[in-house]
Design a protein around this motif. Structure first.
Motif, PDB file in Angstrom:
ATOM      1  N   GLY A  17       0.783  -1.226   0.000  1.00 55.31           N
ATOM      2  CA  GLY A  17       0.000   0.000   0.000  1.00 55.31           C
ATOM      3  C   GLY A  17       0.815   1.275   0.000  1.00 55.31           C
ATOM      4  N   ALA A  18       1.962   1.275   0.681  1.00 60.36           N
ATOM      5  CA  ALA A  18       2.782   2.481   0.768  1.00 60.36           C
ATOM      6  C   ALA A  18       3.566   2.740  -0.502  1.00 60.36           C
ATOM      7  N   LYS A  19       3.704   1.724  -1.358  1.00 58.96           N
ATOM      8  CA  LYS A  19       4.481   1.915  -2.588  1.00 58.96           C
ATOM      9  C   LYS A  19       3.992   0.996  -3.701  1.00 58.96           C
ATOM     10  N   PRO A  20       2.756   1.212  -4.180  1.00 63.27           N
ATOM     11  CA  PRO A  20       2.242   0.382  -5.274  1.00 63.27           C
ATOM     12  C   PRO A  20       3.089   0.538  -6.532  1.00 63.27           C
ATOM     13  N   GLY A  21       3.305  -0.563  -7.211  1.00 61.18           N
ATOM     14  CA  GLY A  21       3.971  -0.505  -8.508  1.00 61.18           C
ATOM     15  C   GLY A  21       5.475  -0.473  -8.473  1.00 61.18           C
ATOM     16  N   ILE A  22       6.079  -0.461  -7.270  1.00 60.51           N
ATOM     17  CA  ILE A  22       7.540  -0.470  -7.207  1.00 60.51           C
ATOM     18  C   ILE A  22       7.999  -1.583  -6.282  1.00 60.51           C
ATOM     19  N   GLY A  23       9.282  -1.848  -6.287  1.00 59.68           N
ATOM     20  CA  GLY A  23       9.828  -2.926  -5.473  1.00 59.68           C
ATOM     21  C   GLY A  23      10.301  -2.437  -4.122  1.00 59.68           C
ATOM     22  N   GLY A  24      11.189  -3.210  -3.510  1.00 60.79           N
ATOM     23  CA  GLY A  24      11.706  -2.875  -2.188  1.00 60.79           C
ATOM     24  C   GLY A  24      13.212  -2.759  -2.206  1.00 60.79           C
ATOM     25  N   HIS A  25      13.750  -2.152  -1.130  1.00 59.31           N
ATOM     26  CA  HIS A  25      15.198  -1.964  -1.035  1.00 59.31           C
ATOM     27  C   HIS A  25      15.615  -1.984   0.425  1.00 59.31           C
ATOM     28  N   LEU A  26      16.441  -2.952   0.793  1.00 56.72           N
ATOM     29  CA  LEU A  26      17.038  -2.980   2.121  1.00 56.72           C
ATOM     30  C   LEU A  26      18.509  -2.613   1.965  1.00 56.72           C
ATOM     31  N   PRO A  27      18.932  -1.475   2.568  1.00 56.25           N
ATOM     32  CA  PRO A  27      20.327  -1.041   2.410  1.00 56.25           C
ATOM     33  C   PRO A  27      21.313  -2.065   2.954  1.00 56.25           C
ATOM     34  N   GLY A  28      22.458  -2.142   2.323  1.00 54.64           N
ATOM     35  CA  GLY A  28      23.481  -3.103   2.722  1.00 54.64           C
ATOM     36  C   GLY A  28      23.946  -2.942   4.151  1.00 54.64           C
ATOM     37  N   LYS A  29      23.856  -1.716   4.691  1.00 53.75           N
ATOM     38  CA  LYS A  29      24.290  -1.501   6.077  1.00 53.75           C
ATOM     39  C   LYS A  29      23.411  -2.243   7.081  1.00 53.75           C
ATOM     40  N   LYS A  30      22.221  -2.668   6.647  1.00 56.03           N
ATOM     41  CA  LYS A  30      21.347  -3.445   7.519  1.00 56.03           C
ATOM     42  C   LYS A  30      21.538  -4.953   7.345  1.00 56.03           C
ATOM     43  N   VAL A  31      22.395  -5.342   6.402  1.00 52.92           N
ATOM     44  CA  VAL A  31      22.583  -6.768   6.102  1.00 52.92           C
ATOM     45  C   VAL A  31      23.839  -7.273   6.804  1.00 52.92           C
ATOM     46  N   GLY A  32      23.657  -7.627   8.072  1.00 50.70           N
ATOM     47  CA  GLY A  32      24.747  -8.235   8.833  1.00 50.70           C
ATOM     48  C   GLY A  32      24.761  -9.741   8.636  1.00 50.70           C
ATOM     49  N   GLU A  33      25.530 -10.430   9.451  1.00 48.18           N
ATOM     50  CA  GLU A  33      25.722 -11.873   9.286  1.00 48.18           C
ATOM     51  C   GLU A  33      24.409 -12.641   9.387  1.00 48.18           C
ATOM     52  N   ASP A  34      23.585 -12.303  10.374  1.00 50.08           N
ATOM     53  CA  ASP A  34      22.349 -13.040  10.598  1.00 50.08           C
ATOM     54  C   ASP A  34      21.324 -12.757   9.493  1.00 50.08           C
ATOM     55  N   VAL A  35      21.173 -11.485   9.124  1.00 55.57           N
ATOM     56  CA  VAL A  35      20.252 -11.125   8.041  1.00 55.57           C
ATOM     57  C   VAL A  35      20.731 -11.735   6.729  1.00 55.57           C
ATOM     58  N   SER A  36      22.035 -11.740   6.529  1.00 55.46           N
ATOM     59  CA  SER A  36      22.622 -12.340   5.326  1.00 55.46           C
ATOM     60  C   SER A  36      22.261 -13.819   5.213  1.00 55.46           C
ATOM     61  N   ALA A  37      22.397 -14.557   6.312  1.00 53.02           N
ATOM     62  CA  ALA A  37      22.084 -15.988   6.289  1.00 53.02           C
ATOM     63  C   ALA A  37      20.596 -16.228   6.059  1.00 53.02           C
ATOM     64  N   THR A  38      19.745 -15.388   6.653  1.00 50.98           N
ATOM     65  CA  THR A  38      18.298 -15.561   6.523  1.00 50.98           C
ATOM     66  C   THR A  38      17.828 -15.241   5.115  1.00 50.98           C
ATOM     67  N   ARG A  39      18.376 -14.177   4.544  1.00 47.85           N
ATOM     68  CA  ARG A  39      17.952 -13.751   3.201  1.00 47.85           C
ATOM     69  C   ARG A  39      18.711 -14.462   2.082  1.00 47.85           C
ATOM     70  N   MET A  40      19.799 -15.136   2.441  1.00 46.73           N
ATOM     71  CA  MET A  40      20.642 -15.856   1.473  1.00 46.73           C
ATOM     72  C   MET A  40      21.281 -14.894   0.472  1.00 46.73           C
ATOM     73  N   ILE A  41      21.855 -13.812   1.011  1.00 52.29           N
ATOM     74  CA  ILE A  41      22.583 -12.840   0.187  1.00 52.29           C
ATOM     75  C   ILE A  41      23.887 -12.510   0.901  1.00 52.29           C
ATOM     76  N   PRO A  42      24.883 -11.941   0.192  1.00 53.75           N
ATOM     77  CA  PRO A  42      26.164 -11.625   0.829  1.00 53.75           C
ATOM     78  C   PRO A  42      26.034 -10.551   1.903  1.00 53.75           C
ATOM     79  N   ILE A  43      26.865 -10.631   2.916  1.00 57.32           N
ATOM     80  CA  ILE A  43      26.896  -9.622   3.975  1.00 57.32           C
ATOM     81  C   ILE A  43      27.213  -8.256   3.364  1.00 57.32           C
ATOM     82  N   GLY A  44      26.456  -7.258   3.765  1.00 59.41           N
ATOM     83  CA  GLY A  44      26.704  -5.889   3.322  1.00 59.41           C
ATOM     84  C   GLY A  44      26.150  -5.533   1.957  1.00 59.41           C
TER      85      GLY A  44
END
Length: 501
Positions: free
Chosen positions: A245-272
């Protein structure tokens, strides 16, 4: 760097007579607003860094602090407002897209506040919920048009998979990464105790939370972060996120500074690394494509879990919902214009989409006209603020609601609209360890339980006042609603009569 014409948004006022220089404000502010001057032995404040999160004001032991809007006056101009001028200054300085958090602050009509509930009197007496049973349990999923029983009265109809909720309220999608692990734990524990569900959002499911699977809705978004067979089978339902609802028609973005080791493992993406969800699902360009994904997920889970599809409330939402229902979805989630977000382009958040009340009414009406309303459940989100909003949503056709911002406020959020910075002083929208630990899930989950318990009592009171003893009996019953201060077109779309009729 070019000259910055912007002035602070807020002013920190310190009562020097009350201030004991305990430095609590310095230690508690992640934005470094408060500074201790060793030479002069005083604490002063940098107004430019203040986001008005209230942390320092709340924790000051002598109540020495006050924050107010910065008093600089611009020349009065209805068109060129202070906000419009400041946004131009900011973009002229940065050359970047304006980003905002939480829901839109613009003054769009809030239709919940223009709807009134009916009450029973003599001919249809009210029900006392303290003395008579009131049913707020619901089942989310596809419903058969009829039920068949054998000679002994036992059900022989094979029921599609359902999600059983003790209350018609769930915690909406907020991904691990956008909010902290402790916030997720509070949501998961509260959902478990309440007998309802929380949603993982598009960031996958942390391994520590698989034990809450019976109360978890796992989400599949365009980035497919953290999506694998074990994840899909971990929850009680799967939600395909098409829009928000807050952003119809566009995607999402989580900045790399929020992607630490635990978030990296959960999301299956590289740290940072930045986690970017594209605007479309690159395997969905038609209702037929969506149907294929729905049934792929059903095959993966052996048809044991209902599949939700989440869309933003837009002008043709009714037609889209009809297609989703026919594509085999078990529930449709509609997220309205005022819905919250961790970060969205300001212009998108404030100008795209429609209020949830109008979208819900039109979708429910369309599905009923086509005779397919029982084939799908409707769940709505987008600034559900209290129990009366929920009752009105159900009367307009919803089976249940999602709450996001309200849940975060219960956890301590002060709506400072700076989630995207990752410096949340309340330990919610952050991955900084020293900030995350400020949110104690052992304490905070109980606040969520208290909130929903209180709302459930109020829902029962309102149902009883209408002479209704089950929340299912209110669904789509617009006769229990009346509009006030609405024009003829708004009343027509909502499908309600004006107060006094």
């Amino acid at each position: 760097m070019s000259l910055d014409f912007n002035v602070p948004s807020f002013e920190v006022i310190r009562n020097e007579k009350k201030c004991i220089q305990c430095k609590v404000c310095i230690h508690q502010c992640s934005n470094m607003v408060h500074v201790y001057d060793e030479e002069d032995a005083v604490v002063y404040s940098n107004n430019n860094k203040c986001v008005n999160c209230h942390r320092c004001v709340t924790l000051c032991p002598t109540e020495a602090l006050l924050i107010r809007e910065y008093p600089l006056e611009f020349r009065k101009n209805t068109n060129w407002t202070r906000q419009a001028i400041k946004e131009i200054y900011k973009q002229a300085q940065s050359g970047g897209v304006l980003l905002s958090s939480m829901g839109t602050p613009k003054t769009f009509p809030i239709y919940w506040d223009k709807l009134l509930l009916n009450a029973s009197q003599v001919t249809n007496p009210s029900i006392d919920p303290l003395r008579e049973p009131m049913e707020t349990k619901i089942f989310i999923g596809r419903k058969p048009n009829k039920l068949d029983f054998d000679n002994e009265g036992k059900l022989v109809t094979v029921m599609p998979p359902q999600v059983e909720l003790n209350v018609p309220i769930m915690f909406s999608a907020m991904s691990y990464g956008s909010i902290s692990k402790n916030a997720h734990e509070a949501l998961a524990r509260a959902a478990t105790e309440l007998g309802t569900c929380y949603n993982t959002g598009e960031g996958g499911l942390n391994k520590a939370f698989y034990k809450y699977g019976k109360n978890t809705i796992v989400q599949v978004a365009s980035g497919r972060f953290g999506v694998h067979k074990e994840y899909l089978n971990a929850g009680v339902a799967i939600e395909i996120k098409i829009g928000q609802g807050a952003k119809p028609g566009i995607g999402g973005h989580l900045p790399g500074k929020k992607v630490g080791e635990d978030v990296s493992a959960t999301r299956m993406i590289p740290i940072g690394s930045d986690a970017i969800s594209p605007a479309p699902h690159h395997d969905i360009y038609s209702i037929e494509d969506l149907r294929q994904l729905i049934f792929s997920l059903k095959e993966t889970t052996r048809y044991s879990k209902p599949i939700f599809v989440k869309i933003a409330a837009v002008h043709n939402a009714a037609a889209i919902a009809s297609g989703i229902a026919r594509a085999g979805a078990d529930a449709i989630v509609i997220d309205g214009l005022r819905g919250g977000t961790g970060a969205a382009p300001t212009r998108i958040r404030d100008n795209v989409g429609i209020p949830i009340e109008l979208a819900l009414a039109s979708i429910d009406q369309r599905l009923n006209e086509e005779g397919i309303r029982n084939s799908v459940s409707l769940i709505v989100a987008g600034s559900i603020r209290n129990s009366s909003d929920i009752v009105k949503a159900i009367a307009l056709g919803a089976d249940a609601v999602y709450i996001g911002s309200a849940a975060l406020i219960a956890l301590g959020c002060h709506m400072c609209h700076s989630c995207s910075t990752g410096k949340c002083n309340w330990g919610i929208a952050t991955q900084e360890p020293f900030l995350v630990k400020r949110l104690n899930p052992e304490i905070m989950y109980k606040r969520l339980v208290n909130l929903i318990t209180a709302w459930n009592h109020e829902i029962q009171e309102m149902l009883g006042g209408m002479g209704i003893n089950a929340v299912d009996s209110l669904r789509g019953n617009r006769l229990m609603l009346r509009g006030i201060g609405l024009n003829a077109k708004e009343l027509q779309i909502l499908g309600v009569k004006h107060a006094g009729e």
